[in-house]
Write a protein that holds these residues in place. Structure first.
Motif, PDB file in Angstrom:
ATOM      1  N   GLU A  32       0.735  -1.299   0.078  1.00 19.12           N
ATOM      2  CA  GLU A  32      -0.110   0.103   0.206  1.00 19.12           C
ATOM      3  C   GLU A  32       0.875   1.287   0.038  1.00 19.12           C
ATOM      4  O   GLU A  32       0.512   2.148  -0.713  1.00 19.12           O
ATOM      5  N   LYS A  33       2.058   1.188   0.937  1.00 22.06           N
ATOM      6  CA  LYS A  33       2.883   2.499   0.596  1.00 22.06           C
ATOM      7  C   LYS A  33       3.641   2.584  -0.485  1.00 22.06           C
ATOM      8  O   LYS A  33       3.694   3.694  -1.049  1.00 22.06           O
ATOM      9  N   LEU A  34       3.912   1.403  -1.008  1.00 15.17           N
ATOM     10  CA  LEU A  34       4.774   1.357  -2.360  1.00 15.17           C
ATOM     11  C   LEU A  34       3.812   2.221  -3.423  1.00 15.17           C
ATOM     12  O   LEU A  34       3.979   2.999  -4.208  1.00 15.17           O
ATOM     13  N   ILE A  35       2.273   1.679  -3.414  1.00 18.80           N
ATOM     14  CA  ILE A  35       1.355   2.440  -4.428  1.00 18.80           C
ATOM     15  C   ILE A  35       1.094   3.624  -4.396  1.00 18.80           C
ATOM     16  O   ILE A  35       1.126   4.444  -5.437  1.00 18.80           O
ATOM     17  N   GLU A  36       1.134   4.183  -2.846  1.00 13.60           N
ATOM     18  CA  GLU A  36       1.114   5.876  -2.680  1.00 13.60           C
ATOM     19  C   GLU A  36       2.405   6.318  -3.079  1.00 13.60           C
ATOM     20  O   GLU A  36       2.387   7.391  -3.981  1.00 13.60           O
ATOM     21  N   GLU A  37       3.400   5.952  -3.046  1.00  9.82           N
ATOM     22  CA  GLU A  37       4.851   6.160  -3.522  1.00  9.82           C
ATOM     23  C   GLU A  37       4.865   6.379  -5.037  1.00  9.82           C
ATOM     24  O   GLU A  37       5.584   7.331  -5.369  1.00  9.82           O
ATOM     25  N   LEU A  38       4.221   5.316  -5.522  1.00 10.78           N
ATOM     26  CA  LEU A  38       4.285   5.512  -7.140  1.00 10.78           C
ATOM     27  C   LEU A  38       3.488   6.539  -7.521  1.00 10.78           C
ATOM     28  O   LEU A  38       3.639   7.281  -8.613  1.00 10.78           O
ATOM     29  N   ILE A  39       2.214   6.728  -6.850  1.00 11.51           N
ATOM     30  CA  ILE A  39       1.417   7.835  -7.456  1.00 11.51           C
ATOM     31  C   ILE A  39       2.064   9.163  -7.440  1.00 11.51           C
ATOM     32  O   ILE A  39       2.058  10.048  -8.100  1.00 11.51           O
ATOM     33  N   THR A  40       2.746   9.236  -6.151  1.00 16.72           N
ATOM     34  CA  THR A  40       3.553  10.364  -5.667  1.00 16.72           C
ATOM     35  C   THR A  40       4.583  10.730  -6.903  1.00 16.72           C
ATOM     36  O   THR A  40       4.805  12.019  -7.360  1.00 16.72           O
ATOM     37  N   ALA A  41       5.233   9.596  -7.142  1.00 22.00           N
ATOM     38  CA  ALA A  41       6.400   9.585  -8.266  1.00 22.00           C
ATOM     39  C   ALA A  41       5.854  10.243  -9.550  1.00 22.00           C
ATOM     40  O   ALA A  41       6.452  11.107  -9.996  1.00 22.00           O
ATOM     41  N   TYR A  42       4.778   9.922  -9.712  1.00 24.99           N
ATOM     42  CA  TYR A  42       4.144  10.239 -11.043  1.00 24.99           C
ATOM     43  C   TYR A  42       3.725  11.684 -10.926  1.00 24.99           C
ATOM     44  O   TYR A  42       3.978  12.498 -12.055  1.00 24.99           O
ATOM     45  N   SER A  43       3.184  12.203  -9.888  1.00 27.51           N
ATOM     46  CA  SER A  43       2.637  13.647  -9.759  1.00 27.51           C
ATOM     47  C   SER A  43       3.895  14.468  -9.852  1.00 27.51           C
ATOM     48  O   SER A  43       3.781  15.695 -10.402  1.00 27.51           O
ATOM     49  N   VAL A  44       4.970  13.996  -9.322  1.00 24.67           N
ATOM     50  CA  VAL A  44       6.155  15.416  -9.295  1.00 24.67           C
ATOM     51  C   VAL A  44       7.147  14.901 -10.433  1.00 24.67           C
ATOM     52  O   VAL A  44       7.900  16.073 -10.745  1.00 24.67           O
ATOM     53  N   ALA A  45       6.971  13.796 -11.183  1.00 25.34           N
ATOM     54  CA  ALA A  45       7.766  13.659 -12.361  1.00 25.34           C
ATOM     55  C   ALA A  45       7.511  14.861 -13.554  1.00 25.34           C
ATOM     56  O   ALA A  45       6.332  14.872 -13.788  1.00 25.34           O
ATOM     57  N   LYS A  46       8.615  15.279 -14.062  1.00 26.12           N
ATOM     58  CA  LYS A  46       8.319  16.290 -15.164  1.00 26.12           C
ATOM     59  C   LYS A  46       8.603  15.694 -16.546  1.00 26.12           C
ATOM     60  O   LYS A  46       8.512  16.338 -17.532  1.00 26.12           O
TER      61      LYS A  46
END
Length: 148
Positions: A32-46
């Motif tokens: 679950e933590k990993l899924i949240e981190e993947l979503i965060t990675a998506y939102s910050v990636a340029k």
């Protein structure tokens, strides 16, 4: 060539990447933590490359949070390493399969292209847990195409 000798005497080749006998053990709260981190990675990636780099760092951290597991192709024992870099197993498990069902852990996850087409829908849990990430990934590509 690194190898592991199973308790039955069979050699498990540890060299192939990805290893068809290898698995990562992911604890559900960590997933679950990993899924949240993947979503965060998506939102910050340029960029797509930055996103790929962030995903790689999450899935293959220097000090892996995921225990490494190998299955013996001869006796189906499971060797568990606390970390992929460990030189000794932490524990061995000998599975007892119900007669007439599977014959290995690998057979639970390995599917042929024909089986993939005919595979039944995902469980309710998977349907709840993954659409956001799938949608974000597909929209990431669409968004990048608009920026060009």
């Amino acid at each position: 060539m690194p190898k592991l000798t199973c308790l039955c005497g069979e050699n498990i080749n540890l060299s192939p990447i990805p290893n068809p006998q290898g698995f990562k053990l992911v604890w559900e709260p960590l997933r679950e933590k990993l899924i949240e981190e993947l979503i965060t990675a998506y939102s910050v990636a340029k960029s797509e490359q930055e996103f790929e780099d962030l995903i790689y760092k999450l899935l293959y951290p220097r000090n892996s949070e995921f225990p490494q597991v190998y299955e013996c192709s001869n006796c189906q024992r499971i060797a568990v390493f606390a970390s992929a870099s460990d030189s000794q197993t932490t524990v061995w498990y000998e599975p007892k399969f119900k007669e007439g069902t599977i014959n290995s852990i690998r057979s639970l996850v390995e599917i042929s292209p024909d089986e993939e087409k005919a595979q039944s829908p995902q469980s309710d849990y998977d349907n709840r847990a993954t659409p956001t990430l799938k949608n974000k990934l597909s929209s990431f590509s669409r968004g990048k195409n608009r920026d060009k």
